[in-house]
Design a protein around this motif. Structure first.
Motif, PDB file in Angstrom:
ATOM      1  N   UNK A   7       7.120  11.163  -6.294  1.00  0.00           N
ATOM      2  CA  UNK A   7       6.008  10.275  -6.612  1.00  0.00           C
ATOM      3  C   UNK A   7       6.465   9.128  -7.498  1.00  0.00           C
ATOM      4  N   UNK A   8       7.396   9.408  -8.390  1.00  0.00           N
ATOM      5  CA  UNK A   8       7.899   8.356  -9.287  1.00  0.00           C
ATOM      6  C   UNK A   8       8.609   7.264  -8.488  1.00  0.00           C
ATOM      7  N   UNK A   9       9.448   7.672  -7.558  1.00  0.00           N
ATOM      8  CA  UNK A   9      10.178   6.693  -6.749  1.00  0.00           C
ATOM      9  C   UNK A   9       9.220   5.891  -5.871  1.00  0.00           C
ATOM     10  N   UNK A  10       8.267   6.579  -5.254  1.00  0.00           N
ATOM     11  CA  UNK A  10       7.322   5.905  -4.360  1.00  0.00           C
ATOM     12  C   UNK A  10       6.501   4.860  -5.106  1.00  0.00           C
ATOM     13  N   UNK A  11       5.997   5.238  -6.283  1.00  0.00           N
ATOM     14  CA  UNK A  11       5.203   4.298  -7.065  1.00  0.00           C
ATOM     15  C   UNK A  11       6.047   3.128  -7.545  1.00  0.00           C
ATOM     16  N   UNK A  12       7.269   3.417  -7.956  1.00  0.00           N
ATOM     17  CA  UNK A  12       8.140   2.340  -8.438  1.00  0.00           C
ATOM     18  C   UNK A  12       8.422   1.327  -7.331  1.00  0.00           C
ATOM     19  N   UNK A  13       8.770   1.818  -6.162  1.00  0.00           N
ATOM     20  CA  UNK A  13       9.075   0.924  -5.041  1.00  0.00           C
ATOM     21  C   UNK A  13       7.827   0.150  -4.619  1.00  0.00           C
ATOM     22  N   UNK A  14       6.703   0.853  -4.481  1.00  0.00           N
ATOM     23  CA  UNK A  14       5.477   0.199  -4.036  1.00  0.00           C
ATOM     24  C   UNK A  14       4.969  -0.851  -5.006  1.00  0.00           C
ATOM     25  N   UNK A  15       4.925  -0.507  -6.292  1.00  0.00           N
ATOM     26  CA  UNK A  15       4.389  -1.434  -7.291  1.00  0.00           C
ATOM     27  C   UNK A  15       5.354  -2.589  -7.526  1.00  0.00           C
ATOM     28  N   UNK A  16       6.652  -2.290  -7.626  1.00  0.00           N
ATOM     29  CA  UNK A  16       7.626  -3.357  -7.879  1.00  0.00           C
ATOM     30  C   UNK A  16       7.641  -4.367  -6.735  1.00  0.00           C
ATOM     31  N   UNK A  17       7.689  -3.887  -5.514  1.00  0.00           N
ATOM     32  CA  UNK A  17       7.695  -4.814  -4.376  1.00  0.00           C
ATOM     33  C   UNK A  17       6.373  -5.571  -4.287  1.00  0.00           C
ATOM     34  N   UNK A  18       5.267  -4.894  -4.593  1.00  0.00           N
ATOM     35  CA  UNK A  18       3.967  -5.552  -4.544  1.00  0.00           C
ATOM     36  C   UNK A  18       3.828  -6.658  -5.573  1.00  0.00           C
ATOM     37  N   UNK A  19       4.276  -6.396  -6.796  1.00  0.00           N
ATOM     38  CA  UNK A  19       4.167  -7.403  -7.860  1.00  0.00           C
ATOM     39  C   UNK A  19       5.046  -8.615  -7.550  1.00  0.00           C
ATOM     40  N   UNK A  20       6.274  -8.365  -7.105  1.00  0.00           N
ATOM     41  CA  UNK A  20       7.176  -9.477  -6.805  1.00  0.00           C
ATOM     42  C   UNK A  20       6.664 -10.284  -5.616  1.00  0.00           C
ATOM     43  N   UNK A  21       6.229  -9.592  -4.557  1.00  0.00           N
ATOM     44  CA  UNK A  21       5.721 -10.290  -3.380  1.00  0.00           C
ATOM     45  C   UNK A  21       4.448 -11.063  -3.700  1.00  0.00           C
ATOM     46  N   UNK A  22       3.570 -10.470  -4.523  1.00  0.00           N
ATOM     47  CA  UNK A  22       2.336 -11.164  -4.913  1.00  0.00           C
ATOM     48  C   UNK A  22       2.653 -12.427  -5.699  1.00  0.00           C
ATOM     49  N   UNK A  23       3.572 -12.321  -6.642  1.00  0.00           N
ATOM     50  CA  UNK A  23       3.937 -13.489  -7.451  1.00  0.00           C
ATOM     51  C   UNK A  23       4.512 -14.601  -6.589  1.00  0.00           C
ATOM     52  N   UNK A  24       5.445 -14.241  -5.726  1.00  0.00           N
ATOM     53  CA  UNK A  24       6.070 -15.239  -4.854  1.00  0.00           C
ATOM     54  C   UNK A  24       5.070 -15.837  -3.878  1.00  0.00           C
ATOM     55  N   UNK A  25       4.298 -14.973  -3.214  1.00  0.00           N
ATOM     56  CA  UNK A  25       3.333 -15.458  -2.235  1.00  0.00           C
ATOM     57  C   UNK A  25       2.230 -16.290  -2.859  1.00  0.00           C
ATOM     58  N   UNK A  26       1.762 -15.887  -4.045  1.00  0.00           N
ATOM     59  CA  UNK A  26       0.703 -16.648  -4.713  1.00  0.00           C
ATOM     60  C   UNK A  26       1.182 -18.043  -5.087  1.00  0.00           C
ATOM     61  N   UNK A  27       2.396 -18.137  -5.593  1.00  0.00           N
ATOM     62  CA  UNK A  27       2.930 -19.450  -5.967  1.00  0.00           C
ATOM     63  C   UNK A  27       3.097 -20.345  -4.739  1.00  0.00           C
ATOM     64  N   UNK A  28       3.623 -19.792  -3.660  1.00  0.00           N
ATOM     65  CA  UNK A  28       3.815 -20.574  -2.437  1.00  0.00           C
ATOM     66  C   UNK A  28       2.471 -21.030  -1.870  1.00  0.00           C
ATOM     67  N   UNK A  29       1.510 -20.094  -1.780  1.00  0.00           N
ATOM     68  CA  UNK A  29       0.219 -20.428  -1.189  1.00  0.00           C
ATOM     69  C   UNK A  29      -0.568 -21.433  -2.003  1.00  0.00           C
ATOM     70  N   UNK A  30      -0.632 -21.240  -3.318  1.00  0.00           N
ATOM     71  CA  UNK A  30      -1.390 -22.154  -4.179  1.00  0.00           C
ATOM     72  C   UNK A  30      -0.724 -23.526  -4.219  1.00  0.00           C
ATOM     73  N   UNK A  31       0.596 -23.544  -4.307  1.00  0.00           N
ATOM     74  CA  UNK A  31       1.312 -24.821  -4.341  1.00  0.00           C
ATOM     75  C   UNK A  31       1.120 -25.588  -3.037  1.00  0.00           C
ATOM     76  N   UNK A  32       1.151 -24.876  -1.917  1.00  0.00           N
ATOM     77  CA  UNK A  32       0.948 -25.524  -0.624  1.00  0.00           C
ATOM     78  C   UNK A  32      -0.451 -26.122  -0.526  1.00  0.00           C
ATOM     79  N   UNK A  33      -1.444 -25.370  -0.976  1.00  0.00           N
ATOM     80  CA  UNK A  33      -2.817 -25.869  -0.919  1.00  0.00           C
ATOM     81  C   UNK A  33      -3.015 -27.071  -1.829  1.00  0.00           C
TER      82      UNK A  33
END
Length: 216
Positions: free
Chosen positions: A83-109
């Motif tokens: 469970x520790x590994x699953x949460x770490x991978x899921x949350x870490x990838x989610x936070x990084x992807x959200x940050x990157x995607x949010x910056x790209x999407x907002x900047x584009x708009x």
């Protein structure tokens, strides 16, 4: 009376929902169990010196609540530690992807024009490929390792956040307060990070809950 921001309205609606609060409580319990795995688990499944092959294939009950596998590892302990590994991978990838995607999407708009069209075509191409297949190919190329898995998941997830962030930012870009901010001479960075990005967060949080589950 000052108009509520989408982020504050989202927080108020979330706190007023019993289902949402119940889900948050369950999530907090899961995270707590994952963090306390070394103290809650009867056995460390990664410590080979503590494994006994005589205990392999034990049925549930008694010493091992959920039984053991072919190597004598306690299944309940494996769940706690996994469970520790699953949460770490899921949350870490989610936070990084959200940050990157949010910056790209907002900047584009915010920029608009050809630059927005170019970024969105890249997003469309990314979303045109099966996410699971792309992630598996990247992992096969990059090799083993948790960091490689996180990188592969970020590569296939950021486009979902970028499209959502762009849609939310486009709605906000046409409002009067953005035009007023431009008229007052506020910097582009201040407008993006102080006004557009916070107002794009509520739908991104919703997308994030789904993408973290997909990542796991």
């Amino acid at each position: 009376m000052r108009e509520q921001t989408p982020l504050r309205r989202f927080a108020e609606e979330f706190s007023a929902s019993r289902v949402a609060l119940g889900g948050l409580g369950l999530l907090a319990l899961i995270v707590l169990v994952a963090l306390a795995a070394p103290w809650l688990a009867p056995q460390d499944p990664y410590d080979l010196s503590k494994l006994d092959l005589l205990d392999s294939r034990q049925p549930p009950g008694g010493k091992y609540l959920l039984g053991t596998d072919g190597q004598g590892r306690d299944m309940l302990s494996a769940i706690f530690y996994g469970l520790r590994v699953s949460l770490y991978v899921g949350v870490a990838s989610g936070v990084i992807a959200l940050t990157l995607g949010a910056l790209v999407g907002v900047f584009a708009a915010y920029v608009g024009g050809r630059f927005e069209s170019l970024l969105m075509r890249v997003v469309d191409i990314q979303l045109g490929f099966p996410a699971t297949l792309v992630a598996l190919v990247l992992i096969a190329v990059l090799g083993k390792g948790v960091d490689k898995i996180i990188f592969a998941l970020v590569c296939v997830q950021w486009a979902y956040y970028a499209r959502t962030a762009r849609s939310a930012a486009l709605v906000e870009r046409g409002k009067e307060y953005i035009e007023a901010a431009r008229g007052l001479g506020l910097s582009h960075a201040r407008i993006v990070f102080r006004h557009l990005l916070p107002n794009a967060l509520p739908p991104l949080i919703v997308v994030g809950t789904v993408q973290v589950a997909h990542a796991i």
